[in-house]
Design a protein around this motif. Structure first.
Motif: not given
Length: 880
Positions: A768-774, A786-788, A823-824
């Motif tokens: 949740l702290r991430q701005d992007r998660f490719p 894709v940005d998750l 992925a998470v």
């Protein structure tokens, strides 16, 4: 007859789908055991439990008419419970062995070894290793002599039982011929044997007393040094076993409530046997010989039976089955009566294997009243000379005439059957196949584009036929001829399919095999052979190794046989005089056909005897055509409803297409006034919105339904929930404006459970702290990054083994819920398969998500008083 296990008082049964690792296998719907119309009984209230085994995959076995007849017949007796088992695919077999679990019945999940009687359907020789696999997986000793009093009796039946010698040591007995009366007698004999707690010898003695039952242990085979069978020595009370013949098929009517499969099967339709046997006398055809004499069912009885079976199943197609349906005496009358009833309900009718000389214009006109189902012509040989040799009794003029009439009536696709390797075949005969195909294509009108599906197979000599003494082409020669004909048929309008030469070679070895092949079957099974009728599973090298292990030359069994030679099936009587078979062979070698005994009088085949079996034909009854079933009058405009439904276990294992078919058939069973689509294949007018991945449950699925008469929300919910299969449940029904657009979902909420604590709170916080998660989105058309992060609106882990996630939906680059969780939390593929995922809520765009309050009914069948409702807030059914 209860529909589900929960209907049984004081008894809760499970199905294999409740315990099998379905997330780890392909096509899990094969193993659910939750078919509509399945039969469940209390084990404490029956005195005999029967396991009906079909040694092939579910989609093949469920297509077989004989299995359906026996299932209905045996379960019609209150003291007998007949259940089914099919061969597991290799992935499930591996899981069963890895987990130490036994193969069990679909109905009650009872291991096969706990049955009293195991009946095995023997339809083709390439199922032999699969028979051993099923017995072994079910915990049953493979050798009949090794079984004790607590083990079930193992009895086989079907066409392959007319030469069962390669399987003889593995079976207690075989039933020859018609099974209806014999099956009940075998069941009673086994029940009495169980009650007396007898041993194997007592079982064999009891079964040998029954007519048509062959006990291999009571016959000894003596071979010479070269491997030829020298003598068959009876050791029991019978020197020969004569097949059973059911004189009157009408004494055992077709099932009124056939099973409706959970997945698509090979012949996915209502199959109705209209007659048994054939008098055409094709010299290569074992079925035409062993099922003599012809016995027809009464047309009037069939008409009533069709009506009941369609109401109980919801099938959209009816198939009238027999070896030569065009010869059925009452066919024109029956077709007219049936189509008057089927046409308003958009139920199609098909007639497989119509002979070209029976393909009359009036039959084609009836068949295409709903849609043009497939038409098949079987010339078998390209030249008239060779068709006379095999006694096809079919001229080229008749073949071309039938094709011309079919093309003129609107058919653009025909299916044709040919064989290579027939006795006396020459290169000219092979070339004639290509010439005949050219003339059939030329028979189409000039502005049409005809297409032909051509099936090519290798001739295999079969027992109890005039060609049982002939040789079979070896593997190399069979391949050469197949490739030669394939080269002749390379043209745009012809799609060619052919049986593998390797499979035909192996089938030929066993079709006229003897008891010396039993060790080969066992060795091949132990080396890993099974499902040999599937080209992707056949491993010929393993079979050759098994032959080498046991010192058997397989090509020995392809050789021609002397007319004086003792054959492995000489002690088994199919009702045919051996002199008749020899006469027919002689006529074949002279190229002389034998006419049909229906029109030319008795041919002295030996089957019909005074006071015994005989032709039984029925003429069409007098009377006017049947009144058609009229469609509901309906309203000026159709009525539309938006339905919210739950897809729960075990229905979560249905693919989207399988679920669609389940809904279509439930709608047909419901009695609602359905609206249908137009075009070639009419279907109930239903729009499904969204498709769930296999294995995912949901409380918020939506479809739109169109009707021609308004039942009201309450009756609609009640009618559908009575007919939907287990796991599918209608929750809400809302009237829908005629021009209402489809729903546009914007968010979906899921609840995910894991078998172990895989959902660490720190992992959730870090994400949740991430701005992007490719992540990489993998698809058949190519991978894409894709940005998750923007897809996940909310993520919570209320427990280490539970997570809730709200997913945003966008026009492109959406990810499956399984891809998001993997992925998470960095889960591998096997771990993802073990997750339990439920879709619990869907939020929609305001344009179509916020609707005016409507009158609706929920899954409890409430009164339907005005209340605001949204599909986003469907409640959990009480059964969960």
């Amino acid at each position: 007859m209860p529909k589900d296990a929960t209907d049984l008082p004081g008894r809760t049964l499970t199905s294999p789908g409740d315990r099998l690792p379905l997330s780890h296998v392909q096509r899990p719907s094969r193993y659910l055991g939750r078919e509509f119309n399945r039969v469940l009984k209390n084990p404490k209230e029956v005195s005999l439990r029967v396991g009906l085994l079909f040694p092939d995959l579910y989609e093949v076995g469920m297509s077989h008419l004989g299995l359906a007849l026996l299932y209905d017949l045996l379960n019609g007796r209150p003291e007998i419970w007949a259940e089914r088992a099919f061969a597991p695919a290799p992935d499930l077999e591996a899981e069963l062995r890895r987990r130490g679990r036994l193969l069990a019945t679909l109905e009650s999940d009872t291991p096969l070894r706990e049955m009293d009687l195991v009946g095995v359907s023997l339809q083709y020789e390439l199922s032999y290793t699969t028979v051993l696999a099923m017995l072994d997986l079910g915990g049953i000793p493979l050798m009949a002599g090794d079984r004790g009093s607590d083990d079930p009796a193992v009895v086989g039946g079907g066409p392959a039982a007319f030469n069962p010698e390669p399987l003889a040591p593995f079976f207690d007995a075989f039933v020859l011929g018609d099974g209806e009366e014999a099956a009940l007698e075998v069941a009673e004999a086994v029940r009495a044997w169980r009650a007396a707690r007898g041993g194997r010898k007592e079982l064999w003695q009891a079964l040998e007393e029954l007519d048509g039952v062959y006990v291999p242990a009571h016959f000894e085979m003596d071979f010479d040094a070269e491997g030829r069978l020298r003598e068959i020595r009876p050791r029991g009370r019978r020197e020969r076993v004569v097949k059973r013949v059911l004189a009157d098929l009408n004494l055992f009517p077709p099932p009124a409530r056939p099973l409706v499969p959970t997945c698509q099967i090979v012949h996915d339709r209502l199959n109705l046997e209209i007659a048994r046997g054939c008098t055409r006398g094709c010299r290569y055809c074992q079925a035409g010989m062993i099922y003599r004499p012809v016995r027809e069912r009464a047309p009037g009885d069939l008409e009533a039976r069709v009506e009941a079976a369609l109401e109980a199943t919801g099938y959209e197609e009816l198939s009238l089955l027999t070896l030569s349906p065009g010869d059925y005496c009452g066919l024109p009358w029956l077709l007219g009566r049936l189509m008057d009833r089927l046409e308003p309900r958009k139920i199609a009718l098909s007639l497989p294997s119509l002979r070209a000389d029976t393909l009359a214009p009036e039959l084609m006109a009836q068949i295409q009243r709903v849609r043009r189902t497939g038409l098949t012509i079987a010339p078998e040989a390209g030249s008239q000379r060779l068709r006379d040799v095999i006694n096809k009794n079919l001229t080229e003029e008749e073949i071309l005439g039938s094709a011309t009439r079919a093309f003129a009536a609107g058919w653009q696709l025909l299916k044709l059957y040919f064989m290579i390797g027939l006795p006396t075949e020459t290169e000219e005969d092979l070339a004639a196949i290509g010439g005949l195909i050219s003339r059939i294509l030329a028979a189409a009108p000039s502005k049409r584009s005809p297409r032909l599906n051509l099936s090519l197979s290798t001739f295999i000599p079969k027992s109890h036929t005039p060609f049982q003494w002939e040789g079979q082409a070896d593997l190399a020669e069979s391949r050469r001829r197949l490739h030669h004909v394939k080269d002749l048929l390379k043209r745009r309008q012809v799609q060619l399919k052919w049986n593998s030469a390797a499979q035909s070679w192996l089938e030929g070895v066993f079709s006229r095999g003897d008891r010396r092949l039993a060790p080969v079957v066992l060795a091949a099974y132990r080396r890993g052979c099974r499902l040999d009728a599937w080209s992707e599973h056949l491993n010929l090298d393993l079979w050759r190794q098994a032959c080498a292990d046991t010192g058997v030359d397989p090509d020995f069994y392809l050789r021609p046989r002397e007319l004086t030679e003792t054959l492995p099936w000489d002690h088994l009587n199919a009702g045919l005089d051996k002199d008749f078979l020899m006469r027919e062979r002689h006529l074949a070698l002279e190229g002389r056909p034998t006419p049909d005994c229906r029109t030319a009088g008795c041919r002295d085949c030996g089957v019909c005897a005074p006071g015994g079996a005989a032709l039984r034909l029925f003429q069409a009854p007098a009377g006017a055509p049947a009144p058609g079933i009229q469609a509901a009058a309906g309203q000026a405009r159709p009525v539309r409803y938006r339905l919210t439904y739950a897809k729960l276990d075990p229905a979560r294992w249905l693919s989207h297409r399988e679920m669609l078919v389940a809904f279509y058939r439930a709608l047909r069973r419901s009695g609602l006034a359905l609206a249908f689509t137009g075009g070639f294949h009419p279907l109930p007018r239903v729009s499904f919105h969204g498709a769930l991945p296999v294995g995912v449950e949901s409380l918020a699925e939506v479809l739109d339904l169109e009707l021609t008469a308004d039942p009201g929300p309450v009756r609609l919910v009640e009618a559908l929930n009575r007919t939907l299969p287990t796991g599918l449940q209608l929750l809400i029904a809302e009237p829908l404006a005629s021009q209402a657009p489809p729903p546009s979902p914007r968010q979906v909420k899921y609840r995910v459970a894991a078998p172990e604590p895989w959902f660490a709170p720190e992992t959730v916080r870090a994400f949740l702290r991430q701005d992007r998660f490719p992540v990489v989105r993998r698809r058949p058309q190519g991978d894409r990054k894709v940005d998750l992060r923007p897809l996940v609106e909310r993520l919570e882990a209320p427990a280490p083994d539970q997570v809730e996630v709200t997913v945003n939906l966008r026009e492109r680059d959406n990810l499956k819920i399984t891809e998001i969780i993997a992925a998470v939390f960095a889960l591998d593929e096997d771990s993802v398969r073990d997750l339990e995922i439920m879709k619990i809520q869907t939020l929609y765009q305001e344009a179509d998500g916020s609707r005016t309050p409507r009158r609706r009914a929920n899954q409890k069948g409430t009164s339907g008083s005005p209340a605001e409702t949204h599909v986003r807030d469907a409640t959990l059914p009480e059964s969960r």
